[in-house]
Design an enzyme around this catalytic site. Sequence first.
Site, PDB file in Angstrom:
ATOM      1  N   ASP A  52      -5.341  -5.605   8.466  1.00 16.13           N
ATOM      2  CA  ASP A  52      -5.148  -6.063   7.094  1.00 16.13           C
ATOM      3  C   ASP A  52      -3.966  -7.017   7.040  1.00 16.13           C
ATOM      4  O   ASP A  52      -2.828  -6.631   7.316  1.00 16.13           O
ATOM      5  CB  ASP A  52      -4.903  -4.874   6.168  1.00 16.13           C
ATOM      6  CG  ASP A  52      -4.758  -5.309   4.726  1.00 16.13           C
ATOM      7  OD1 ASP A  52      -5.794  -5.544   4.074  1.00 16.13           O
ATOM      8  OD2 ASP A  52      -3.611  -5.441   4.247  1.00 16.13           O
ATOM      9  N   TYR A  57       2.645 -12.102   3.581  1.00 12.38           N
ATOM     10  CA  TYR A  57       3.370 -11.343   4.604  1.00 12.38           C
ATOM     11  C   TYR A  57       4.122 -12.277   5.551  1.00 12.38           C
ATOM     12  O   TYR A  57       5.002 -11.834   6.276  1.00 12.38           O
ATOM     13  CB  TYR A  57       2.412 -10.467   5.419  1.00 12.38           C
ATOM     14  CG  TYR A  57       1.650  -9.442   4.613  1.00 12.38           C
ATOM     15  CD1 TYR A  57       1.996  -9.148   3.305  1.00 12.38           C
ATOM     16  CD2 TYR A  57       0.571  -8.762   5.175  1.00 12.38           C
ATOM     17  CE1 TYR A  57       1.280  -8.220   2.570  1.00 12.38           C
ATOM     18  CE2 TYR A  57      -0.139  -7.817   4.443  1.00 12.38           C
ATOM     19  CZ  TYR A  57       0.214  -7.555   3.145  1.00 12.38           C
ATOM     20  OH  TYR A  57      -0.495  -6.627   2.426  1.00 12.38           O
ATOM     21  N   LYS A  86      -5.569 -12.324   2.375  1.00 14.19           N
ATOM     22  CA  LYS A  86      -5.527 -12.346   0.920  1.00 14.19           C
ATOM     23  C   LYS A  86      -4.993 -13.680   0.388  1.00 14.19           C
ATOM     24  O   LYS A  86      -4.065 -14.257   0.965  1.00 14.19           O
ATOM     25  CB  LYS A  86      -4.637 -11.203   0.399  1.00 14.19           C
ATOM     26  CG  LYS A  86      -5.000  -9.838   0.961  1.00 14.19           C
ATOM     27  CD  LYS A  86      -4.093  -8.750   0.420  1.00 14.19           C
ATOM     28  CE  LYS A  86      -4.231  -7.474   1.221  1.00 14.19           C
ATOM     29  NZ  LYS A  86      -3.562  -7.558   2.542  1.00 14.19           N
ATOM     30  N   HIS A 119      -5.229 -11.446  -4.030  1.00 12.60           N
ATOM     31  CA  HIS A 119      -4.169 -10.458  -3.834  1.00 12.60           C
ATOM     32  C   HIS A 119      -3.763  -9.771  -5.143  1.00 12.60           C
ATOM     33  O   HIS A 119      -3.512  -8.569  -5.168  1.00 12.60           O
ATOM     34  CB  HIS A 119      -2.955 -11.131  -3.190  1.00 12.60           C
ATOM     35  CG  HIS A 119      -2.108 -10.189  -2.398  1.00 12.60           C
ATOM     36  ND1 HIS A 119      -1.445 -10.561  -1.260  1.00 12.60           N
ATOM     37  CD2 HIS A 119      -1.809  -8.891  -2.573  1.00 12.60           C
ATOM     38  CE1 HIS A 119      -0.774  -9.532  -0.763  1.00 12.60           C
ATOM     39  NE2 HIS A 119      -0.977  -8.510  -1.553  1.00 12.60           N
TER      40      HIS A 119
END
Length: 320
Positions: A52, A57, A86, A119
């Site tokens: 994931d 990130y 995402k 997201h």
Amino acid sequence: MSITSDNQVILKLGNKGRVPALGFGTYAPRESEDDVYEAVRVAIKTGYRHLDCAAIYRNERAVGQAIKQTIVEDKVRREDLFITSKLWNSCHRPDLVRTSLKKSMEDLGLQYLDLYLIHWPIALREGGEFIPKDEKGNVLFSDVDYVDTWKAMEDCVDEGLVKYIGLSNFNSEQIQRILDVARIKPVMNQVECHIYLSQEKLIEFCKARGITVTAYSPFASPGHKSIPYTPCLQEPVIVDIAKSKQKTPSQIILRFLLQRGLVVIPKSVSPGRIVENFQVFDFELTDEEMKKILALNKNHRINTEDIALTHKYYPFNIEF
């Protein structure tokens, strides 16, 4: 309905898809890219087949390098992996969706993604910053409707860039708005879910509409934000069940979520913890144990996205 393989549980995704129920979360804000690279390598070698990821990130290049190296070493094939990423909030404008997806694909070193999620339903002002702010430090919003964003997501499926598309942090009303206009229906809604936030109504709503649910922050983000309760891994009910099963508290919590028919994505950069979190397929919780854990729910949310409390699409102003 789940299908059990040698050491994994596979859940149905949409009409024809399949997704490994135990995934590996790559969110690691305090760790270096080298740490993330090594963690992903350990995860794949341990047996995780679902990774994931997300643009926010800021480590998809490291994840991609780990995937590539593991494939080169003939430890795994691309088709064996299920890779999720995402779309970030500042890229909701329809003309930015494909570009953002392609950027994640490039960083991950992939020719396609298995799953791409919006997201958050919240759009931020488009531009170069992940969190755009004015000179006073106020977060700047965008008026883009996530329904229009969804239509651009559908175009990415048509183009073969991604197999499946879904949502993250959407409430039931927002999901229904998407379903009412969707040409391609969302197959996933990824939400915070742990012993103190059971999400029973939202999960029931999603399952009734053929939407699989992924639980993030399964341990209530220990160390991320203080909670007014006993930390999940120290909760006496969890500790007692763990002792009786000769398992760890984290393994009990992950098994609990899996037995609820959820995808769950624990994260760690500790090799020992990564392996430990995967060792949840050799035992089951009884109905009584499941009920005891469900009774711990306090409807307590940790990931409240406070920067967007006044956004018109803030998702947590309704019950579920």
